[in-house]
Write a protein that holds these residues in place. Structure first.
Motif, PDB file in Angstrom:
ATOM      1  N   ALA A   4       0.937 -31.521 136.916  1.00  0.00           N
ATOM      2  CA  ALA A   4       0.643 -32.881 136.468  1.00  0.00           C
ATOM      3  C   ALA A   4      -0.537 -32.844 135.525  1.00  0.00           C
ATOM      4  CB  ALA A   4       0.334 -33.765 137.682  1.00  0.00           C
ATOM      5  N   ILE A   5      -0.638 -33.844 134.653  1.00  0.00           N
ATOM      6  CA  ILE A   5      -1.621 -33.813 133.578  1.00  0.00           C
ATOM      7  C   ILE A   5      -3.054 -33.850 134.091  1.00  0.00           C
ATOM      8  CG2 ILE A   5      -1.758 -36.322 133.186  1.00  0.00           C
ATOM      9  CD1 ILE A   5      -1.556 -35.616 130.148  1.00  0.00           C
ATOM     10  N   ASP A   6      -3.308 -34.435 135.281  1.00  0.00           N
ATOM     11  CA  ASP A   6      -4.665 -34.558 135.794  1.00  0.00           C
ATOM     12  C   ASP A   6      -5.030 -33.482 136.809  1.00  0.00           C
ATOM     13  OD1 ASP A   6      -5.212 -36.758 134.254  1.00  0.00           O
ATOM     14  OD2 ASP A   6      -4.589 -38.203 135.771  1.00  0.00           O
ATOM     15  N   THR A   7      -4.152 -32.508 137.035  1.00  0.00           N
ATOM     16  CA  THR A   7      -4.419 -31.488 138.038  1.00  0.00           C
ATOM     17  C   THR A   7      -4.211 -30.095 137.471  1.00  0.00           C
ATOM     18  OG1 THR A   7      -2.137 -31.529 138.847  1.00  0.00           O
ATOM     19  CG2 THR A   7      -3.708 -33.032 139.913  1.00  0.00           C
ATOM     20  N   LEU A   8      -4.778 -29.110 138.154  1.00  0.00           N
ATOM     21  CA  LEU A   8      -4.627 -27.714 137.757  1.00  0.00           C
ATOM     22  C   LEU A   8      -4.188 -26.902 138.964  1.00  0.00           C
ATOM     23  CD1 LEU A   8      -7.972 -27.245 135.737  1.00  0.00           C
ATOM     24  CD2 LEU A   8      -5.687 -27.626 134.782  1.00  0.00           C
ATOM     25  N   ASN A   9      -3.436 -25.842 138.729  1.00  0.00           N
ATOM     26  CA  ASN A   9      -3.067 -24.909 139.785  1.00  0.00           C
ATOM     27  C   ASN A   9      -4.269 -23.995 140.015  1.00  0.00           C
ATOM     28  OD1 ASN A   9      -2.091 -22.608 141.228  1.00  0.00           O
ATOM     29  ND2 ASN A   9       0.003 -23.163 140.642  1.00  0.00           N
ATOM     30  N   VAL A  10      -5.116 -24.365 140.968  1.00  0.00           N
ATOM     31  CA  VAL A  10      -6.384 -23.663 141.177  1.00  0.00           C
ATOM     32  C   VAL A  10      -6.166 -22.219 141.612  1.00  0.00           C
ATOM     33  CG1 VAL A  10      -8.539 -23.654 142.497  1.00  0.00           C
ATOM     34  CG2 VAL A  10      -7.596 -25.810 141.655  1.00  0.00           C
ATOM     35  N   GLU A  11      -5.167 -21.978 142.439  1.00  0.00           N
ATOM     36  CA  GLU A  11      -4.907 -20.610 142.907  1.00  0.00           C
ATOM     37  C   GLU A  11      -4.588 -19.685 141.739  1.00  0.00           C
ATOM     38  OE1 GLU A  11      -1.954 -18.175 145.998  1.00  0.00           O
ATOM     39  OE2 GLU A  11      -1.827 -20.370 145.832  1.00  0.00           O
ATOM     40  N   PRO A  58       1.179 -31.012 129.487  1.00  0.00           N
ATOM     41  CA  PRO A  58       2.548 -30.568 129.753  1.00  0.00           C
ATOM     42  C   PRO A  58       3.561 -31.538 129.157  1.00  0.00           C
ATOM     43  CG  PRO A  58       1.621 -31.599 131.701  1.00  0.00           C
ATOM     44  CD  PRO A  58       0.517 -31.540 130.677  1.00  0.00           C
ATOM     45  N   GLY A  59       4.805 -31.133 129.082  1.00  0.00           N
ATOM     46  CA  GLY A  59       5.851 -32.038 128.615  1.00  0.00           C
ATOM     47  C   GLY A  59       6.210 -31.829 127.156  1.00  0.00           C
ATOM     48  N   LEU A  60       7.106 -32.667 126.659  1.00  0.00           N
ATOM     49  CA  LEU A  60       7.579 -32.600 125.279  1.00  0.00           C
ATOM     50  C   LEU A  60       6.494 -33.112 124.346  1.00  0.00           C
ATOM     51  CD1 LEU A  60      10.060 -31.985 123.462  1.00  0.00           C
ATOM     52  CD2 LEU A  60      10.696 -34.397 123.713  1.00  0.00           C
ATOM     53  N   LEU A  61       6.133 -32.307 123.323  1.00  0.00           N
ATOM     54  CA  LEU A  61       5.031 -32.645 122.417  1.00  0.00           C
ATOM     55  C   LEU A  61       5.505 -32.666 120.980  1.00  0.00           C
ATOM     56  CD1 LEU A  61       2.369 -30.247 123.989  1.00  0.00           C
ATOM     57  CD2 LEU A  61       2.712 -32.670 124.508  1.00  0.00           C
ATOM     58  N   LEU A  62       4.786 -33.432 120.146  1.00  0.00           N
ATOM     59  CA  LEU A  62       5.086 -33.450 118.717  1.00  0.00           C
ATOM     60  C   LEU A  62       4.811 -32.074 118.112  1.00  0.00           C
ATOM     61  CD1 LEU A  62       3.502 -36.850 117.618  1.00  0.00           C
ATOM     62  CD2 LEU A  62       5.934 -36.326 117.831  1.00  0.00           C
ATOM     63  N   TYR A 308       0.025 -43.940 121.403  1.00  0.00           N
ATOM     64  CA  TYR A 308       0.808 -45.030 121.998  1.00  0.00           C
ATOM     65  C   TYR A 308       2.155 -44.526 122.518  1.00  0.00           C
ATOM     66  CZ  TYR A 308       3.093 -49.598 122.384  1.00  0.00           C
ATOM     67  OH  TYR A 308       3.754 -50.702 122.851  1.00  0.00           O
ATOM     68  N   LYS A 309       2.803 -43.674 121.717  1.00  0.00           N
ATOM     69  CA  LYS A 309       4.108 -43.127 122.121  1.00  0.00           C
ATOM     70  C   LYS A 309       3.957 -42.252 123.364  1.00  0.00           C
ATOM     71  CE  LYS A 309       8.553 -42.265 121.346  1.00  0.00           C
ATOM     72  NZ  LYS A 309       8.869 -41.163 122.277  1.00  0.00           N
ATOM     73  N   ARG A 310       2.892 -41.433 123.418  1.00  0.00           N
ATOM     74  CA  ARG A 310       2.680 -40.604 124.601  1.00  0.00           C
ATOM     75  C   ARG A 310       2.412 -41.470 125.827  1.00  0.00           C
ATOM     76  NH1 ARG A 310      -0.493 -37.653 121.109  1.00  0.00           N
ATOM     77  NH2 ARG A 310      -2.444 -38.130 122.196  1.00  0.00           N
ATOM     78  N   ALA A 311       1.699 -42.586 125.618  1.00  0.00           N
ATOM     79  CA  ALA A 311       1.437 -43.501 126.733  1.00  0.00           C
ATOM     80  C   ALA A 311       2.742 -44.094 127.256  1.00  0.00           C
ATOM     81  CB  ALA A 311       0.481 -44.606 126.304  1.00  0.00           C
ATOM     82  N   LEU A 312       3.625 -44.502 126.352  1.00  0.00           N
ATOM     83  CA  LEU A 312       4.912 -45.042 126.760  1.00  0.00           C
ATOM     84  C   LEU A 312       5.743 -44.001 127.507  1.00  0.00           C
ATOM     85  CD1 LEU A 312       6.042 -47.107 123.623  1.00  0.00           C
ATOM     86  CD2 LEU A 312       5.113 -47.987 125.771  1.00  0.00           C
ATOM     87  N   ASP A 313       5.590 -42.737 127.084  1.00  0.00           N
ATOM     88  CA  ASP A 313       6.348 -41.653 127.705  1.00  0.00           C
ATOM     89  C   ASP A 313       5.695 -41.145 128.987  1.00  0.00           C
ATOM     90  OD1 ASP A 313       8.108 -41.829 125.614  1.00  0.00           O
ATOM     91  OD2 ASP A 313       7.306 -40.108 124.510  1.00  0.00           O
ATOM     92  N   GLY A 314       4.516 -41.695 129.323  1.00  0.00           N
ATOM     93  CA  GLY A 314       3.808 -41.255 130.514  1.00  0.00           C
ATOM     94  C   GLY A 314       3.163 -39.897 130.372  1.00  0.00           C
ATOM     95  N   ASN A 315       2.816 -39.515 129.115  1.00  0.00           N
ATOM     96  CA  ASN A 315       2.313 -38.172 128.850  1.00  0.00           C
ATOM     97  C   ASN A 315       0.962 -38.209 128.139  1.00  0.00           C
ATOM     98  OD1 ASN A 315       2.570 -35.360 128.947  1.00  0.00           O
ATOM     99  ND2 ASN A 315       3.393 -35.273 126.874  1.00  0.00           N
ATOM    100  N   ALA A 316       0.215 -39.305 128.308  1.00  0.00           N
ATOM    101  CA  ALA A 316      -1.077 -39.443 127.632  1.00  0.00           C
ATOM    102  C   ALA A 316      -2.195 -38.907 128.502  1.00  0.00           C
ATOM    103  CB  ALA A 316      -1.340 -40.903 127.285  1.00  0.00           C
TER     104      ALA A 316
END
Length: 340
Positions: A4-11, A58-62, A308-316
């Motif tokens: 997820a965008i706000d977390t990291l795999n700490v291990e 993460p996710g689909l990027l321009l 704005y587009k990333r916000a709509l896509d839930g990827n901001a």
């Protein structure tokens, strides 16, 4: 598997960094910094030190967006110059570690000012801070590209023609509706590009007050941050971009100095700021200034449309992304109002 965008795999991160950073220690905490519309940035704390990690979302990027590898390269190259940057520690292009490319740099102590009006500072401090901003900008634009190993950091040809094409394409890729002001700008700008004068310098691409860090007590920049949009290009684009930010309304999501009494605040006027830049870089004046300002408004409008587009896509990256993205239309309309 992407994180997820706000977390990291700490291990995974612990294993990776312990093998690459001397005396790294054990991760105690990973905290995402507030702000930032593009690449999520985290403070990583061990029992021995603090670090900063910056990753691609993460996710689909321009296409060509979120270039953390370019950020890493340019800051590493600038370590031996007069441009203050954090020390780069490692770059990871293995998505399996935390889900996307990232780099780690040293943690620098300092202050970031989020409001360019600097309401918490005195007039004398404001003047010193803006004097330092233009000094570092001039230093950036006079970096010896060959000595820094950056001669291949951008493409040849007219920088503004390339940029107009790039941001038109980026805008089209993130377009969510019809914006008449942007259509007008995309028609006017290619037809009014000044003749190429051959100037080439390192461009930061997003040089503004909240992308630099000042010393904890002095009016001195200790780190220039957020190099994602950097390239080789025309130096006046950076200068106009910063002045464009200062023209924005003070109550906007990205606050500017538009309509404020700069003299009372102790902040140089745009004319004074540009004159000081010219003095520091050894030039007499900047012709076609209106073009560079209009281009800057167009470019930030295209960038904000992407937010704005990333916000709509839930990827901001930021929770304020919708507010920032909503500025795209009004900023484009401000640019159209400047057209001759």
């Amino acid at each position: 598997m992407s994180e997820a965008i706000d977390t990291l795999n700490v291990e995974n991160l612990q294993k990776y960094l312990a093998a690459r950073i001397a005396d790294f220690g054990t991760i105690q905490e990973c905290t995402k910094f507030a702000g930032g519309q593009s690449n999520p940035t985290f403070m990583v704390r061990t029992e021995k030190s603090r670090y900063v990690l910056r990753r691609k979302p993460p996710g689909l990027l321009l296409k060509s967006a979120h270039a953390v590898d370019r950020e890493y390269r340019v800051m590493k190259a600038l370590a031996a110059t007069q441009v203050p940057v954090p020390r780069m520690l490692t770059l990871c292009d293995d998505d399996s570690v935390i889900g996307s490319m990232f780099y780690v740099m040293e943690f620098v102590e300092g202050r970031i000012f989020w409001n360019c009006a600097l309401p918490e500072r005195t007039p004398a401090e404001r003047r010193a801070i803006y004097g330092e901003m233009v000094r570092v900008l001039a230093a950036m634009h006079t970096v010896n590209l060959e000595q820094a190993g950056l001669t291949d950091y951008g493409r040849p040809g007219n920088y503004f023609e390339r940029q107009i094409k790039r941001w038109t394409e980026q805008y089209r890729a993130s377009q969510t509706g019809t914006m008449p002001a942007m259509e007008k700008l995309m028609e006017w700008l290619p037809a009014n590009v000044p003749a190429d004068d051959g100037r080439v310098a390192l461009n930061h691409g997003d040089y503004r007050i909240d992308n630099v860090m000042f010393h904890p007590t002095e009016s001195r920049i200790v780190a220039v941050l957020d190099w994602e949009l950097s390239t080789l290009g025309h130096p006046w684009a950076d200068l106009a971009y910063q002045c464009m930010h200062l023209r924005l309304p003070p109550d906007a999501a990205i606050p500017g100095l538009g309509g404020l009494d700069r003299e009372a605040l102790g902040i140089p006027s745009e004319e004074e700021y540009v004159a000081r830049y010219c003095e520091l870089t050894g030039i007499k004046a900047i012709p076609n200034w209106d073009f560079y300002i209009i281009f800057s408004f167009f470019r930030i409008a295209a960038i904000l449309q992407g937010v704005y587009k990333r916000a709509l896509d839930g990827n901001a990256s930021s929770k304020k992304a919708m507010d920032y993205g909503a500025l795209a239309g009004p900023i484009a309309e401000m640019a159209v109002a400047m057209l001759p």
